[in-house]
Write an enzyme that holds these catalytic residues in place. Structure first.
Site, PDB file in Angstrom:
ATOM      1  NE  ARG A 390      -3.964  -2.004   2.438  1.00  0.00           N
ATOM      2  CZ  ARG A 390      -5.311  -1.993   3.041  1.00  0.00           C
ATOM      3  NH1 ARG A 390      -5.085  -1.002   4.005  1.00  0.00           N
ATOM      4  NH2 ARG A 390      -6.289  -2.897   2.997  1.00  0.00           N
ATOM      5  CG  ASN A 426      -1.448  -6.848  -0.117  1.00  0.00           C
ATOM      6  OD1 ASN A 426      -1.910  -7.620  -0.685  1.00  0.00           O
ATOM      7  ND2 ASN A 426      -1.740  -6.123   0.803  1.00  0.00           N
ATOM      8  CD  GLU A 427      -4.912  -4.662  -0.283  1.00  0.00           C
ATOM      9  OE1 GLU A 427      -4.872  -3.719   0.599  1.00  0.00           O
ATOM     10  OE2 GLU A 427      -5.769  -5.512   0.261  1.00  0.00           O
ATOM     11  CG  ASN A 428       2.095  -2.976  -4.693  1.00  0.00           C
ATOM     12  OD1 ASN A 428       2.082  -4.375  -4.796  1.00  0.00           O
ATOM     13  ND2 ASN A 428       3.183  -2.439  -3.823  1.00  0.00           N
TER      14      ASN A 428
END
Length: 821
Positions: A390, A426-428
């Site tokens: 994130r 993850n969830e970039n």
């Protein structure tokens, strides 16, 4: 002494000698530590003698054991944010290196998040990153300190070591504090004192491969030598030991240079025993390094297996399709947070295996070496990822940390046969840490990391979860699909998954499921569906995790009951049995964990999507998975933690049984309600459900499952309440248990007529005054001083300490109540 007994005696002596030598090489430094949760004015404050006129306990240090986490309790404190800042540890070591001219190392298995290490007042090392392993050579600093007069006078020959850990917020460090988990501080993994000879092994890289037929194995061994004095020559032996302990290959090597990583052996193994989740057989690679009269031996476990993500198809292991039945794991535990002991980790991983898991995503960072060793030995395939999670993309400091942590993760866990996927992020697609959110720059860095991972390890695949604009970069992609929780209804799962599967070459479904407030149950769990829009996709979108605003969704408008989440899991699992193209999936998450982003959840600051509570207590949903994923006969009546059901007198109610048995027979109050045959496609509970009429008051429920000649049973008691209730009007507080020095108190929410409000979700706040200790800040339904009621009740424990205490309970709009203990 008979010859046979003499041989046995000699074997035991040799084993003890070798064990002793190994123990001398690496010693866990668990005891003798003091901790200070704040910063110091300087290193002198940690080491100054008591005779300087300053009391030795100013500032106040507390005795702790390792592993230890700053945030063991405050991560789930409902009244304040968790501590993010520096903390100090100090101890005194008795150094006794058994090797002449040997090295003295401190080996950190993980420490959060920035760490500085001192010997007396000399800084000997620093590290950035909370999850990878690292080592500090303290040989010179120890030698120098031992020559000082203060070593003998103030410290009586021991060596003072001080360590500063810091988990302060830093936008230029990963993981982002926008991540949905607590970024802990402290020495929360094991710290080891390691003695080595002058030349030792830094890394052993063992690459085990086998052809698709499983007939020919190849094992390539490389080493990286630790040679700080530049002796620049080493030799040694390599032995390959099969799973039964037999040496099957061996060779010698000699190096004229120790300056780089070098191959030292290549071995062919005919018809190797193949590693798989059902047969996790492990070979041992034993490498010995010798130089200047010193000997150092390192042993690594490897497994022969081959795998393939078929283009637009399933996952293959050793030439056969394997449906990956997975979950996720954070390193988090009630009462200790990230500082899980080896025993705790083993218990958790065994529970995972007992549930039928054959795959785990280690989210969202490199995890303890103990976890990977257990994945190897238990037979659990793994996806492990760097903590680029994130927030966007920072500058060069940020990127250099990500580069180093990816490199360290791959090098340190290279040998584990369980690992098949390296996660790059993850969830970039989640922005917020920086003014600029440039997708092309994120793509460029993702491509760089993808190339780095393949260069370091060509044998595994790369992957990310939820960043659609990078899905073409990695080998395997996992989109966002949360059918029945953040979007849509759970019966949309199969079609939504097929739509996403068709968009990429290699698909995996990581993260699905939903929250459940342990001990909360419902007679009508799917009632929220009536207002949920369908057909619009099932991806998680901005704001969906919030409990207010936005579109109708189960995560906001549902009841968060265990009843609902069992239905959701049940539907997904029965559908997966009809999806032959599916590689597999991993539901989020195995165990509840803390997160600073969810203060309004029924347990504040807890992500409650686990099938275990944070203390490893099983929720009902654990048994749903077990009924689909395991072969050992089991049977479980839904409702072990549901003491009171409700409805009209004479109303028919459903009893669900989760079982993998061929048939099951239900008994209510001694009367058989017939035998039913399991059919996984007969939702819910694979057809093992009975519609019955409870009698008012106490009811006994018993089920008998039959699998071949094996019989398994389960039994529960439930009260059936027909009295109707009005709105909550008062609280009653009672002690319901008192054993082993712990009293359990329970509060109930009643209406004006004294009828328990079985659908009440009032906020409950416990307090205590007196000699006892409230067992709170555990992040569990029964271990939180602020918690939403479950079916009109809530409980907590008090350690009485043989004294007197008063427990108070408050709930908004209701009169406060007390009980004397």
């Amino acid at each position: 002494m008979p010859l046979k007994n003499l041989r046995l005696y000699l074997i035991i002596i040799c084993f003890l000698i070798s064990s002793t030598l190994f123990a001398q090489q690496s010693i866990r430094l668990n005891t003798g530590w003091e901790f200070l949760q704040r910063d110091l004015g300087g290193i002198w404050e940690a080491i100054r003698p008591e005779d300087k006129g300053i009391p030795h306990d100013v500032p106040h240090w507390q005795q702790v054991t390792l592993p230890h986490c700053f945030n063991a309790r405050d991560a789930v404190n409902p009244d304040m944010n968790y501590y993010q800042g520096p903390g100090w540890y100090r101890t005194q070591l008795n150094i006794n290196n058994p090797y002449n001219d040997g090295r003295i190392l401190l080996h950190f298995e993980g420490a959060g998040q920035k760490t500085d290490v001192y010997v007396y007042d000399t800084k000997v090392g620093s590290h950035l990153g909370g999850y990878d392993e690292w080592t500090v050579d303290i040989t010179k600093a120890v030698d120098d300190f031992k020559k000082t007069e203060i070593c003998q006078t103030q410290f009586k020959g021991s060596v003072p070591v001080e360590i500063r850990c810091d988990n302060s917020r830093d936008l230029e460090s990963i993981p982002s504090r926008l991540s949905d988990f607590t970024v802990y501080g402290g020495l929360y993994r094991y710290l080891n004192l390691v003695y080595t000879p002058a030349v030792s092994l830094d890394k052993v890289f063992a690459k085990a491969e086998v052809d698709k037929d499983g007939k020919q194995g190849r094992l390539d061994v490389g080493v990286r030598i630790y040679d700080p004095e530049n002796i620049n020559a080493a030799g040694g032996d390599i032995r390959i030991i099969d799973p039964q302990g037999k040496v099957i290959q061996q060779s010698k090597y000699n190096l004229s240079s120790t300056a780089r990583e070098v191959p030292v052996g290549s071995f062919m193994v005919k018809k190797p025993q193949l590693w798989s989740p059902d047969h996790p057989v492990l070979y041992t690679v034993e490498v010995t390094a010798r130089a200047n009269g010193g000997t150092f031996t390192q042993r690594e476990k490897v497994g022969f297996r081959n795998f393939e993500f078929v283009d637009h198809g399933p996952f293959m292991l050793n030439g056969k399709r394997l449906l990956l039945r997975g979950t996720h794991r954070h390193e988090d535990q009630a009462g200790v947070a990230a500082a899980m002991t080896e025993g705790m980790i083993r218990q958790e991983m065994q529970l995972m295996k007992d549930m039928g898991v054959n795959f785990v995503r280690l989210a969202h960072y490199q995890q303890s070496r103990i976890v990977l060793d257990l994945c190897d030995s238990l037979g659990i395939l793994a996806w492990e990822e760097e903590p680029w999670c994130r927030g966007g993309l920072g500058g060069e400091v940020y990127k250099n940390q990500a580069r180093q942590m990816l490199t360290n993760m791959i090098e340190q866990h290279y040998n584990h046969p369980s690992i098949i996927l390296w996660g790059l992020g993850n969830e970039n697609d989640w922005e917020g840490d920086f003014p600029e959110f440039d997708k092309e720059k994120i793509r460029a860095f993702m491509s760089e990391q993808n190339d780095r991972a393949h260069r370091l390890d060509p044998s595994r695949k790369t992957t990310i979860r939820r960043c659609d604009f990078c899905k073409d970069i990695v080998d395997v992609y996992s989109p966002s699909i949360w059918a029945g929780w953040y979007r849509g209804t759970y019966n949309e799962y199969k079609q939504t998954t097929l739509d996403e599967f068709n968009k990429v070459n290699h698909f995996f479904h990581a993260e699905w499921g939903g929250d459940s407030h342990a001990l909360r149950h419902s007679e009508d769990p799917d009632k929220a569906f009536v207002n949920i829009k369908t057909g619009g996709g099932a991806d998680e979108r901005a704001g969906d995790a919030s409990l207010s605003g936005g579109d109708s969704r189960v995560s906001k408008d549902g009841d968060w009951s265990e009843s609902y989440i069992c239905n959701l899991f049940d539907w997904h699992l029965k559908e997966q049995e009809t999806m032959p193209w599916l590689t597999g999936s991993a539901f989020w998450i195995f165990k509840d964990f803390s997160t600073p982003l969810r203060p309004d959840n029924p347990i504040p600051y807890m992500n409650q999507k686990g099938v275990l509570e944070r203390d490893m207590a099983k929720k009902e949903s654990y048994y749903v998975f077990q009924s689909y994923w395991t072969a050992k006969p089991m049977v479980h009546i839904y409702g072990h933690t549901w003491p009171v059901r409700w409805g009209n007198e004479g109303e028919q109610k459903m009893i669900k049984v989760y079982s993998n048995c061929e048939t099951a027979e239900l008994f209510l109050n001694g009367k058989s309600y017939g035998v039913k045959k399991r059919n996984s496609q007969d939702f819910p509970a694979a057809g093992l459900r009975w519609v019955v009429t409870f009698k008012k008051g106490a009811n006994n429920i018993r089920v008998v499952g039959q699998q071949g000649k094996t019989t398994v049973t389960d039994e529960i008691n439930q009260v059936y309440q027909t009295d109707k209730w009005d709105k909550p009007a008062k609280l009653i507080l009672e002690k319901i248990a008192d054993e082993n020095g712990f009293a359990t108190v329970q509060v109930k929410v009643l209406d004006k007529n004294g009828v328990q409000c079985l659908d009440a979700v009032n906020w409950i706040s416990f307090s205590l005054s007196g000699d006892g200790i409230l067992q709170d800040d555990l992040g569990t339904s029964g271990g939180s001083r602020k918690v939403q009621a479950y079916n009109g009740r809530a409980t907590i424990k008090v350690q009485t300490q043989n004294g007197k205490s008063v427990v108070g309970v408050q709930s908004p709009g209701l009169q406060t109540v007390f009980i004397n203990l």
